[in-house]
Design a protein around this motif. Sequence first.
Motif, PDB file in Angstrom:
ATOM      1  N   ALA A 126       0.837  -1.229   0.083  1.00  0.00           N
ATOM      2  CA  ALA A 126       0.170   0.139   0.244  1.00  0.00           C
ATOM      3  C   ALA A 126       0.804   1.126   0.029  1.00  0.00           C
ATOM      4  O   ALA A 126       0.611   2.349  -0.630  1.00  0.00           O
ATOM      5  CB  ALA A 126      -0.945  -0.093   1.047  1.00  0.00           C
ATOM      6  N   ILE A 127       1.924   1.239   0.599  1.00  0.00           N
ATOM      7  CA  ILE A 127       2.724   2.403   0.779  1.00  0.00           C
ATOM      8  C   ILE A 127       3.462   2.850  -0.526  1.00  0.00           C
ATOM      9  O   ILE A 127       3.459   3.871  -1.218  1.00  0.00           O
ATOM     10  CB  ILE A 127       3.939   2.158   1.758  1.00  0.00           C
ATOM     11  N   CYS A 128       3.778   1.811  -1.244  1.00  0.00           N
ATOM     12  CA  CYS A 128       4.577   1.991  -2.698  1.00  0.00           C
ATOM     13  C   CYS A 128       3.650   2.192  -3.798  1.00  0.00           C
ATOM     14  O   CYS A 128       3.728   3.181  -4.502  1.00  0.00           O
ATOM     15  CB  CYS A 128       5.172   0.649  -2.981  1.00  0.00           C
ATOM     16  N   LEU A 129       2.380   1.660  -3.597  1.00  0.00           N
ATOM     17  CA  LEU A 129       1.125   2.295  -4.535  1.00  0.00           C
ATOM     18  C   LEU A 129       0.930   3.953  -4.227  1.00  0.00           C
ATOM     19  O   LEU A 129       0.380   4.430  -4.935  1.00  0.00           O
ATOM     20  CB  LEU A 129      -0.063   1.381  -4.126  1.00  0.00           C
ATOM     21  N   LYS A 130       0.653   4.088  -2.734  1.00  0.00           N
ATOM     22  CA  LYS A 130       0.264   5.390  -2.316  1.00  0.00           C
ATOM     23  C   LYS A 130       1.301   6.539  -3.008  1.00  0.00           C
ATOM     24  O   LYS A 130       0.899   7.616  -3.569  1.00  0.00           O
ATOM     25  CB  LYS A 130       0.265   5.525  -1.019  1.00  0.00           C
TER      26      LYS A 130
END
Length: 382
Positions: A159-163
């Motif tokens: 989720a962090i990378c996608l955000k």
Amino acid sequence: MNQDQSIQVALDRQTDFTKKQNRIRLNTSIDSVRYLLRQGLAFRGHDESKESKNKGNFRELVSTLADQNEAVHNSIRNAPENCQWICGDIQKEITSYFAKITLKSIIEEIGGDVFSLLIDEASDASDKEQMAVVLRYLSKRGFIIERLVGVVHVKETSAICLKESLQKLFTDIGLSIQQVRGQCYDGASNMRGEFNGLKSKILQENRSAYYVHCFAHQLQLVIVAVAKKNEDISDFFYMISVLFSVVGGSCKRKDMIKEKHRDDIRKAIGSGRISTGTGLNQDQTLQRAGDTCWGSHYRTLSSIVKLFPAIVSVLKYVQKEGKSDKKSQARGLVAYFETFEFVFYLHMMLHILGSANTLSQSLQKKGSGYPECHFMCAINKN
């Protein structure tokens, strides 16, 4: 060269001529790129050397345009090797300009207004993880529009990378997380997680970005999960997968099913058992199902019902003429298909999945109230 003419005038004329020839070649390349982009065709060929008989769509299209226009033909024929405007880098640069122009028009149409965010990720042919980003918004004419604004390579699907990747894309194209009024993702934990999912991280910045899990997707997942809980139904679908392994894995056997089905149709028409007309009695093929390809299980069972006599005939052929491992599988399938349990489960699941398919199609209609389904349908079917 005219001796009475000044050197400056001669140079200016030569420069003007060179500019004109460059413009002709560049416009030809631009027209070729525009056509290939509009049709969604590949640009490059496997062999683009001068000796190649097929240099790929782009170069062949440029050559065709040159054959149809004398000015273009002369300009390309007399072009220096380093100024032909057809190399791969030029193609990419022209394509990027078209992408920027298209993206600019989308951003201008949004005009600082709010929109819904639709995201899904999948690996491409080179096994790189890509994140597709689609915006859904209301146009100035009052129409609901969905537009793809980016396909971003992500190192991982956390989720962090996608955000971070989404934030960078928004910064590059001039949008803000604060404009988001809806989020539509699949049911994966990295997307819908209550604490660490992409949904939650966007909600931390914008409490108005409400999350909606595609209703058609939820319906399909529930049906698949419930079916797998029942051992008999699970065994039924396992035997269906074995059927595709025995029959669907061979082009010859697929053709045999088609031919047998055609013969059955001809006999039925000749005896008056079925009627003829536009759209009736079309060729049928076995369709493999997928858990996230909505309606695929229903289409699979429907094709089995329609092709059942042809399928049994081919299985009996494999039972006699096939390899040893396929023979045993075909024998087991024929025996299973003759049981009451198989017939009962086939018609029961066909009825259940048919009703679910009708509901799923309704959820995907534009006027259904659940428009977020459309993007997820396209992603999962592909």
